[in-house]
Design an enzyme around this catalytic site. Structure first.
Site: not given
Lengths: 89, 588
Positions: A15-16
């Site tokens: 994820h980010a």
């Protein structure tokens, strides 16, 4: 050139935040660093590339490192995956 | 020039008249220009310098966000900065310029389009949402290429009203809030960051105003009426005069409320009413203190989660945020509601996977139980926070309780975790007040059983109305069926108040109905004594309560509860209260 496999074991996958950490780490090295999934290979210094891989927990990625500092670069990347990107779960 | 009226949904009340400043994210596409071969290098230099300017601006925004809103917000811009230096992205644009011999704008737009499509096709909601980040960064680079700022708010000297299709954080964070008089947004909901910030500063906001940008481009003046949910673009002289007058009255009224903010909220016949604040962000605590809230009636802890998304807050993260809020209010109580995620709310990482009917799905307490680790972390932090203050300062409330078993299970978990913490040497209170949100009709019907086991109840009207009437008010096809004054809703509400009274426990209300000046007298008449609302609404409701006579309201409530249609009740309430409210300048 070094090619190894890395395994995603943190709960949220790539994820980010994890992707950002990976970019920061990869960018510290001169070598070209690539990650691949299902025949798709992206530059590990590219946040957009990493995010579009949409790699979830349990995925195995191919890691390819090529350059003067390939040994230390691949060690750093592998330990980031092993450390679950510091997310602890 | 004739004026144009558009309707919208009120998310922050108020009135404003000013010049519109339009911000449209959908930009005009640039034409494709074919370059001479010897101009290509210069074109790439032009692109690189636009990227450099964009990065400067992103870093500037990050700093601004960190100082104005806190470090958590700055993280958004760190992600943007990584995009603006993404080597693959930048190389794609450079090779497109070179290979196709085209202008940088055209090349950039094609590359962004490709990424946006790629993100859109990702199944994970969180990742596909990153599409907005690439569009935001790409848009900023484009504007530097075009040679003008997207929205140069810094140079605006006069007060203005923002008209936008959507307001990304990169713009919102730069707004000079002392000059912004109002927001008119085509999209956006009551929980977006921008609207929360606007609300805590008391700036009127309307969302869902279709066609606002097109109207705003042509207009020289616009009225935002966030009491009635309407806008007027290019109003005529009579309307301007009317609104200027209303605005002045409103300001005068606000000044009066300001002067009265330390008065008690007691009715004419001496009945004390407790007015508490609903708080989403720690930022809103100041407003709640300013308006002299008698504690926090609803702290929506899910915003803690939203800020840290996609990683989950640790026990210490929870503890620190809760401790600071409780410290600000102690010895007044703070009711903290455990994560109310799921449904339509942001639960992408926690949920994983789509549900066919999320509003009836894994949300509220159900989601908490299905993710035991995540719920445990929050409860341990809450118990630890409670231990730092005198008993009763921290109260815990569970969302979306639909049956008694759920509440009992939550209570047992709190007891087990308290024991666990005692084993770790933390001296926890013997018991922490635990309450249930009553927002599912089954709980309202069974309120007396719930009241025997809970320490307090809190009526959440927004969900109670939607579930009782089977109406999604965001769905405009049925929105007119969403009637707070419907007899079914009133009957359920009255039943909950009575059940709590019979059991001798505290009951409050924390939905929108609790700050509706037309409903408050009726609720007081039904016996409700605790109301929790957005901090800005407290002074208005307080001044209404100070003029109220409860015996009169008891009669009114008794009559309203005998009525059988929403329309009959609405007309009756208007007839009873509209005049007195108009005298108090409370806008309906």
């Amino acid at each position: 050139m070094k090619t190894i496999e890395v395994h995603i074991s943190n709960r949220l996958g790539l994820h980010a935040r994890a992707a950002a950490k990976l970019v920061h780490t990869a960018s510290e090295y001169e070598s070209d660093i690539f990650l691949s999934l299902n025949q798709e290979e992206v530059n590990a210094k590219s946040i957009l590339g990493l995010l579009t891989l949409a790699a979830t927990k349990g995925t195995t990625l191919g890691l390819r490192v090529d350059g003067v500092d390939e040994d230390s670069a691949s060690r750093a990347i592998v330990s980031l995956f092993e450390d679950k990107f510091g997310e602890g779960e | 020039m004739s004026s144009l009226r558009l309707k919208g949904l009120i998310v922050s009340p108020g009135i404003a008249i000013a010049e519109p400043v339009v911000h449209e994210t959908k930009h005009v596409s640039s034409p494709r220009l074919t370059l001479e071969v010897d101009a290509i290098d210069d074109e790439i230099v032009r692109f690189d310098s636009a990227v450099a300017q964009t990065r400067e601006r992103i870093q500037d925004n990050a700093q601004r966000a960190a100082t104005q809103l806190g470090e958590e917000y700055a993280a958004i811009f760190d992600a943007h900065d990584l995009i603006a230096q993404d080597p693959t992205f930048l190389d794609n644009v450079r090779s497109k310029i070179r290979d196709d011999q085209v202008n940088a704008e055209w090349a950039l737009e094609r590359v962004i389009e490709k990424y946006a499509a790629q993100f859109q096709s990702i199944e994970d909601d969180y990742l596909s949402g990153r599409r907005l980040d690439i569009l935001d960064v790409g848009g900023q680079i484009l504007h530097f290429l075009f040679g003008h700022e997207q929205l140069d708010v810094k140079s605006l000297e006069r007060p203005f009203i923002i008209v936008a299709d959507e307001l990304p954080p990169s713009i919102a964070v730069k707004l000079p809030l002392d000059k912004v008089r109002g927001f008119i947004l085509e999209s956006g909901g009551p929980t977006s960051h921008t609207t929360i910030i606007a609300r805590s500063f008391g700036i009127p906001v309307l969302v869902g105003v279709r066609g606002a940008c097109a109207a705003g481009f042509k207009a020289t003046r616009v009225i935002v009426d966030a009491f009635e949910g309407k806008t007027v673009f290019d109003p005529d002289a009579a309307e301007v005069a009317e609104y200027e007058n209303r605005h002045r009255e409103h300001e005068k009224h606000r000044a009066l409320l300001e002067a009265h903010r330390n008065l008690s909220s007691e009715t004419q016949d001496g009945v004390p009413i407790t007015l508490m604040a609903n708080v989403d962000l720690p930022l809103e605590v100041d407003a709640a203190l300013h308006w002299n809230a008698e504690g926090i009636g609803l702290y929506r802890s899910e915003f803690l989660y939203m800020e840290r998304s996609p990683s989950l807050p640790s026990e210490d993260d929870h503890f620190e945020v809760y401790r600071d809020i409780v410290r600000a209010f102690s010895p007044k109580p703070v009711i903290i509601r455990t994560f109310d995620l799921g449904g339509k709310k942001l639960a992408r990482e926690v949920m994983g996977g789509e549900e066919g009917n999320p509003v009836l799905g894994l949300r509220g307490i159900r989601l908490c139980f299905s993710k035991p680790g995540f719920f445990r972390t929050q409860l341990r932090a809450l118990i630890r926070t409670a231990a730092e203050f005198p008993p009763g300062c921290v109260k815990i409330m569970f969302p979306l309780i639909s049956c008694l078993e759920e509440f009992l299970r939550a209570r047992l978990l709190v007891e087990q975790l308290s024991e666990e913490l005692r084993g770790e040497g933390i001296s926890c209170h013997d018991s922490i007040p635990l309450g249930a949100m009553v927002e599912v009709p089954s709980s309202a019907v069974m309120a007396s059983a719930l009241a025997r086991h809970a320490d307090f109840l809190s009526i959440g009207t927004n969900d109670l109305i939607q579930y009782s009437l089977a109406v999604d008010r965001a769905n405009e096809l049925v929105a007119d069926l969403y009637r707070p004054a419907s007899p079914a809703v009133l009957k359920l509400t009255a039943g909950v108040i009575k059940a709590a009274g019979d059991a001798g426990i505290d009951v409050g209300m924390c939905g929108e109905m609790a700050s509706d000046p037309l409903m408050v007298p009726l609720l007081v008449g039904m016996g409700l004594r605790r109301f929790s609302m957005n901090p800005q609404a407290i002074p208005l409701i307080r001044s209404q309560i100070r003029r109220m006579d409860t015996t009169q309201n008891v009669e009114i409530a008794a009559r309203a509860l005998k009525m059988t249609t929403a329309r009959e009740i609405e007309e009756f309430l208007m007839e009873k209260f509209a005049l007195s409210l108009a005298r108090m300048k409370i806008q309906l």
